[in-house]
Design a protein around this motif. Structure first.
Motif, PDB file in Angstrom:
ATOM      1  N   THR A  40      -3.955   7.008  -2.334  1.00  0.00           N
ATOM      2  CA  THR A  40      -3.406   5.819  -1.682  1.00  0.00           C
ATOM      3  C   THR A  40      -3.931   4.586  -2.407  1.00  0.00           C
ATOM      4  OG1 THR A  40      -3.328   6.980   0.430  1.00  0.00           O
ATOM      5  CG2 THR A  40      -3.214   4.584   0.517  1.00  0.00           C
ATOM      6  N   TYR A  41      -3.002   3.673  -2.740  1.00  0.00           N
ATOM      7  CA  TYR A  41      -3.331   2.520  -3.579  1.00  0.00           C
ATOM      8  C   TYR A  41      -2.619   1.274  -3.077  1.00  0.00           C
ATOM      9  CZ  TYR A  41      -4.363   6.468  -6.587  1.00  0.00           C
ATOM     10  OH  TYR A  41      -4.844   7.651  -7.071  1.00  0.00           O
ATOM     11  N   LYS A  42      -3.234   0.141  -3.343  1.00  0.00           N
ATOM     12  CA  LYS A  42      -2.574  -1.149  -3.144  1.00  0.00           C
ATOM     13  C   LYS A  42      -2.052  -1.553  -4.516  1.00  0.00           C
ATOM     14  CE  LYS A  42      -3.330  -5.831  -1.448  1.00  0.00           C
ATOM     15  NZ  LYS A  42      -4.355  -6.741  -0.916  1.00  0.00           N
TER      16      LYS A  42
ATOM     17  N   ILE B  37      -7.398   2.699  -2.452  1.00  0.00           N
ATOM     18  CA  ILE B  37      -7.681   2.784  -1.014  1.00  0.00           C
ATOM     19  C   ILE B  37      -8.337   4.126  -0.684  1.00  0.00           C
ATOM     20  CG2 ILE B  37      -6.689   2.705   1.316  1.00  0.00           C
ATOM     21  CD1 ILE B  37      -6.326   0.057  -0.143  1.00  0.00           C
ATOM     22  N   ASP B  38      -7.718   5.227  -1.144  1.00  0.00           N
ATOM     23  CA  ASP B  38      -8.252   6.553  -0.830  1.00  0.00           C
ATOM     24  C   ASP B  38      -7.812   7.551  -1.895  1.00  0.00           C
ATOM     25  OD1 ASP B  38      -9.295   8.831   0.387  1.00  0.00           O
ATOM     26  OD2 ASP B  38      -7.649   9.001   1.825  1.00  0.00           O
TER      27      ASP B  38
ATOM     28  N   ILE C  20       0.860  -1.177   0.000  1.00  0.00           N
ATOM     29  CA  ILE C  20       0.000   0.000   0.000  1.00  0.00           C
ATOM     30  C   ILE C  20       0.899   1.230   0.000  1.00  0.00           C
ATOM     31  CG2 ILE C  20      -1.705   1.316   1.306  1.00  0.00           C
ATOM     32  CD1 ILE C  20      -2.836  -1.369   2.274  1.00  0.00           C
TER      33      ILE C  20
ATOM     34  N   GLU D  62      -5.979  -2.143  -5.895  1.00  0.00           N
ATOM     35  CA  GLU D  62      -7.127  -1.557  -5.219  1.00  0.00           C
ATOM     36  C   GLU D  62      -6.878  -0.073  -4.979  1.00  0.00           C
ATOM     37  OE1 GLU D  62      -9.312  -2.049  -0.852  1.00  0.00           O
ATOM     38  OE2 GLU D  62      -7.866  -3.550  -1.499  1.00  0.00           O
TER      39      GLU D  62
END
Length: 187
Positions: free
Chosen positions: A136-138, A162-163, A73, A160
């Motif tokens: 924010t990413y995975k 995240i934000d 992440i 994914e």
């Protein structure tokens, strides 16, 4: 099981071995063919060199890149021009693709976003647009940071989001062109 990257000297020996063995065999065979005036042996030597480099690339991928695939992440801070980008005839850096940039995280880590034939990754511009600053990413990535060879891990996919509440869209024009001085790097 966690991937443990090879040391810088082992990495160098491995790369040299993968490249030198087919080169030496092919060149020796081609020279032998030239001495014997046998064009078929020369052609076989050239084929060994070309096929050897392809097989070496595949072996590198299977032995080092595939085992190093991990997820993480990250929060994108900014993009910077890669340190090894060449200059044009006027001495200016030319950024003409997303491959020329490093993604920098808020933790100070850097990631490449480069094409990779063996992983079938040919969407660097799409990933550049998807990984927005302050988002924010995975991610899934492969590789590792090796300062001696100036290598960085390479992002494969965004697994994914995240934000993205504070994220801003990337403007490639900010980074591209012949006078792009990004992140304080001016070569």
């Amino acid at each position: 099981m966690t991937f443990v990257p090879p040391s810088w000297w082992m990495l160098g020996l491995t790369k040299i071995g993968y490249l030198l063995i087919p080169l030496i065999l092919g060149v020796l065979l081609a020279l032998y063919g030239l001495m014997k005036d046998n064009i078929l042996i020369v052609i076989i030597g050239v084929i060994i060199v070309i096929a050897g480099f392809g097989l070496a690339s595949m072996a590198w991928h299977n032995n080092y890149e595939v085992p190093s695939v991990q997820e993480k992440i990250i929060t994108v801070s900014d993009y910077q021009i890669k340190p090894n980008i060449g200059k044009n005839k006027q001495g200016m850096i030319v950024v003409d693709s997303a491959d020329d940039l490093l993604l920098v995280t808020t933790d100070g880590e850097s990631f490449l976003n480069e094409e990779n034939f063996w992983f079938g990754k040919f969407n660097t511009r799409d990933l550049f647009n998807q990984l927005k600053c302050n988002g924010t990413y995975k991610i899934q990535y492969y590789g590792w940071r090796e300062p001696f060879y100036s290598t960085f891990p390479n992002i494969l996919t965004v697994e994914e989001v995240i934000d993205e509440s504070n994220a801003t869209n990337n403007n490639f024009n900010k980074y591209s062109g012949t006078n792009a001085a990004v992140g304080g790097w001016w070569f």
